[in-house]
Enzyme design. Structure first.
Site, PDB file in Angstrom:
ATOM      1  CB  SER A  80      36.253  47.676  27.478  1.00 46.03           C
ATOM      2  OG  SER A  80      35.015  48.018  26.881  1.00 46.03           O
ATOM      3  CG  ASN A  99      25.587  52.817  32.318  1.00 43.95           C
ATOM      4  OD1 ASN A  99      26.587  52.711  31.601  1.00 43.95           O
ATOM      5  ND2 ASN A  99      25.245  53.948  32.906  1.00 43.95           N
ATOM      6  CB  THR A 114      47.680  16.929  64.036  1.00 39.29           C
ATOM      7  OG1 THR A 114      48.499  16.311  65.035  1.00 39.29           O
ATOM      8  CG2 THR A 114      46.356  16.167  63.919  1.00 39.29           C
ATOM      9  CG  HIS A 115      50.723  20.007  65.230  1.00 43.23           C
ATOM     10  ND1 HIS A 115      50.493  21.314  65.609  1.00 43.23           N
ATOM     11  CD2 HIS A 115      49.863  19.243  65.939  1.00 43.23           C
ATOM     12  CE1 HIS A 115      49.530  21.335  66.527  1.00 43.23           C
ATOM     13  NE2 HIS A 115      49.118  20.092  66.743  1.00 43.23           N
ATOM     14  CE  LYS A 168      65.552  18.092  41.060  1.00 43.82           C
ATOM     15  NZ  LYS A 168      64.665  18.447  42.094  1.00 43.82           N
ATOM     16  CG  ASN A 216      61.353  18.625  39.012  1.00 45.47           C
ATOM     17  OD1 ASN A 216      61.828  17.972  39.940  1.00 45.47           O
ATOM     18  ND2 ASN A 216      62.084  19.349  38.189  1.00 45.47           N
ATOM     19  CD  GLU A 231      57.011  22.404  42.218  1.00 43.33           C
ATOM     20  OE1 GLU A 231      57.634  23.380  41.797  1.00 43.33           O
ATOM     21  OE2 GLU A 231      57.526  21.269  42.325  1.00 43.33           O
ATOM     22  CE1 TYR A 261      29.632  50.888  34.082  1.00 46.37           C
ATOM     23  CE2 TYR A 261      30.034  53.151  33.375  1.00 46.37           C
ATOM     24  CZ  TYR A 261      30.372  51.804  33.348  1.00 46.37           C
ATOM     25  OH  TYR A 261      31.440  51.382  32.605  1.00 46.37           O
ATOM     26  CD  GLN A 283      36.042  49.768  30.088  1.00 51.91           C
ATOM     27  OE1 GLN A 283      35.028  50.206  29.543  1.00 51.91           O
ATOM     28  NE2 GLN A 283      37.250  50.188  29.759  1.00 51.91           N
ATOM     29  CE  LYS A 312      32.721  44.537  31.207  1.00 56.72           C
ATOM     30  NZ  LYS A 312      32.858  45.626  32.222  1.00 56.72           N
TER      31      LYS A 312
HETATM   32  N1  ARG Z   1      32.729  49.115  28.587  1.00 57.58           N
HETATM   33  C1  ARG Z   1      31.868  49.575  29.612  1.00 57.58           C
HETATM   34  C2  ARG Z   1      32.037  48.698  30.856  1.00 57.58           C
HETATM   35  O1  ARG Z   1      32.579  47.671  30.740  1.00 57.58           O
HETATM   36  C3  ARG Z   1      30.457  49.516  29.148  1.00 57.58           C
HETATM   37  C4  ARG Z   1      29.554  50.481  29.818  1.00 57.58           C
HETATM   38  C5  ARG Z   1      29.847  51.868  29.357  1.00 57.58           C
HETATM   39  N2  ARG Z   1      28.975  52.829  29.921  1.00 57.58           N
HETATM   40  C6  ARG Z   1      29.264  54.094  29.978  1.00 57.58           C
HETATM   41  N3  ARG Z   1      28.430  54.878  30.534  1.00 57.58           N
HETATM   42  N4  ARG Z   1      30.421  54.536  29.550  1.00 57.58           N
HETATM   43  O2  ARG Z   1      31.686  49.068  31.942  1.00 57.58           O
END
Ligand code: ARG
Length: 458
Positions: A22, A109, A154-155, A282, A284, A289, A316, A321, A324
């Site tokens: 990650s 975690n 309205t509408h 034009k 725009n 948009e 967990y 993951q 993110k």
């Molecule tokens: N990269 C992991 C996440 O974003 C970190 C936690 C990893 N924990 C594990 N038990 N593999 O969730």
């Protein structure tokens, strides 16, 4: 460096490493990760789990890593699995074996749960500042346009006349609510998960209250399993961001309409418009948009995280993951849109005569004509029908109510007298509406006092 090689006899398959890693996106919270680690070791040393010296050495190592990332001498590359491993590996490289004590009484975690919370808290603050700036822009335009008449719809049909200040006030209310939602989320999420360990706490005598205080949380989380598997606050934040985008998108839709050749209520500044590669005439409204378009992508992030979370058993799971990339994208998108929108709005030129002219057409004063009759003792339902007949008459003659002679008025109802013209003038229609929240200037001025006070206090 890997954090977990001990019980394995084979190297990780390269594709597995790539799929699992990650670091390409969680490097975004290196600052929060280091801040959390500094608080953690500070607490460990207070509890006698680390010596003062070990703590100092770890903190100076962590600080140097942060500085070097920021001055560009330490590049975060793709060899580590995640930002947590990256920081720990570099710490050990810099300060030696004592660096290996950083992770005492902690799991990735609770670490990632903390990092994400710290990051979200910072993002809430930045988003709030942008909303406040937008509200300030809105208020200054409102202050200058208490007498700028325009049709209210309205509408998407002309309904009753309002003012530009009143119309923009609706958006002021929306963005004010957005800020209060952010405030609520921040309050509710502000508990510290660090110390929850992998899922079941730890046997070390951690002082979780202390860690929480060091990191400006109101206290520690109260269930270690929930601590590592809670992403409610992110879902709430994505929902608040989606609502902000919904508001921006509705506003953009109106700007696009007002800027069209048919309306001509506004002119966008050249610096916030784009041209066509083929049609020389034009100009725009691409920015409006695009903001409207990007709304879908923020809704997508919310929906995606809801679906990711729906089937996860405690505690967990690696699925989490996936919170993110989409959250970061949504956060960046909303901040970008807010900043762009603010710039576009502050440079718009309002074509006031066109707006007022439009407010005069389309029988926007028909309700006021009916109210005139009611004020002279005619029951509202009868008044409604009488004015309906007048409107029909005007449509046939292609004139406005104000263009009718008094005889024409009286041929439908003898109640009409010469003061009807004043009663249905554009100015009267707006200025007589003085209930709280209505467009009349005196009513609006009272609201603006409240808005000014709100912005100076919050
Ligand atoms: N990269 C992991 C996440 O974003 C970190 C936690 C990893 N924990 C594990 N038990 N593999 O969730």
């Amino acid at each position: 460096m890997k954090l977990w090689g001990g019980r394995f006899t084979k190297e990780t398959n390269q594709l597995v490493h790539n799929f699992n890693a990650s670091i390409s996106f969680d490097q975004k919270f290196y600052k929060q990760d280091i801040r959390g680690s500094i608080a953690h070791v500070t607490m460990l040393s207070k509890q006698g789990i680390l010596t003062e010296q070990e703590k100092d050495s770890i903190i100076s190592g962590l600080t140097s890593i942060k500085d070097d990332i920021e001055n560009g001498t330490l590049i975060i590359d793709g060899t580590s699995e995640d930002i947590h491993s990256f920081v720990e590996a570099h710490l050990i490289e810099r300060i030696g074996d004592v660096g290996k004590k950083l992770h005492t009484g902690r799991s990735r975690n609770d670490q990632v749960a903390l990092d994400m919370k710290l990051y979200t808290r910072d993002e809430i603050e930045e988003t709030d500042l942008l909303l406040k700036k937008l509200l300030t822009t809105l208020l200054s335009i409102m202050e200058k346009n208490l007498d700028t008449y325009m049709p209210g719809f309205t509408h998407l049909q002309k309904a009753q006349p309002v003012t530009l200040a009143h119309h923009l006030g609706a958006y002021f209310e929306m963005f004010k609510r957005d800020r209060s939602r952010l405030f609520d989320i921040r309050q509710r999420m502000n508990t510290c998960p660090l110390g929850a360990g992998a899922l079941a706490g730890t046997t070390y005598p951690l002082d979780r209250d202390y860690t929480a205080a060091l990191l400006d949380f109101s206290g520690p989380t109260l269930n270690s399993m929930d601590s590592v598997s809670d992403r409610d606050y992110l879902i709430e934040f994505l929902s608040a961001l989606s609502t902000i985008m919904m508001h921006l998108s509705r506003f953009c839709e109106e700007i696009i309409l007002w800027n069209s050749n048919e309306y001509r209520f506004i002119e966008l500044d050249d610096s916030y418009s784009t041209g066509s590669s083929i049609m020389p005439q034009k100009k725009n409204p691409d920015i409006a948009e695009l903001i409207r378009g990007k709304t879908g992508r923020v809704y997508g992030a919310l929906n995606s995280l809801l679906v990711t979370m729906k089937g996860l058993p405690l505690a967990y799971n690696k699925d989490m993951q996936e919170d993110k990339e989409l959250s970061f994208d949504a956060m960046d998108t909303v901040k970008g849109c807010l900043a762009l929108f603010d710039g576009m709005l502050s440079s718009i030129r309002f074509c006031k005569p066109t707006m007022a002219e439009s407010a005069k057409n389309g029988f926007t004063n028909a309700t006021d004509a009916a109210d005139y009759l009611v004020n002279h003792g005619v029951p509202f339902r009868d008044a409604h029908s009488i004015v309906g007949q007048l409107v029909l008459h005007c449509i046939e003659k292609n004139i406005a109510l104000d263009d009718m002679s008094l005889e024409e008025f009286q041929s439908v109802s003898p109640v009409f007298q010469s003061d009807i013209y004043d009663a249905i003038s554009l100015k009267t229609c707006v200025e007589k509406r003085l209930t709280i929240g209505a467009p009349g200037k005196q009513a609006m001025e009272k609201i603006l006092v409240q808005y000014r006070q709100y912005l100076s206090q919050q």
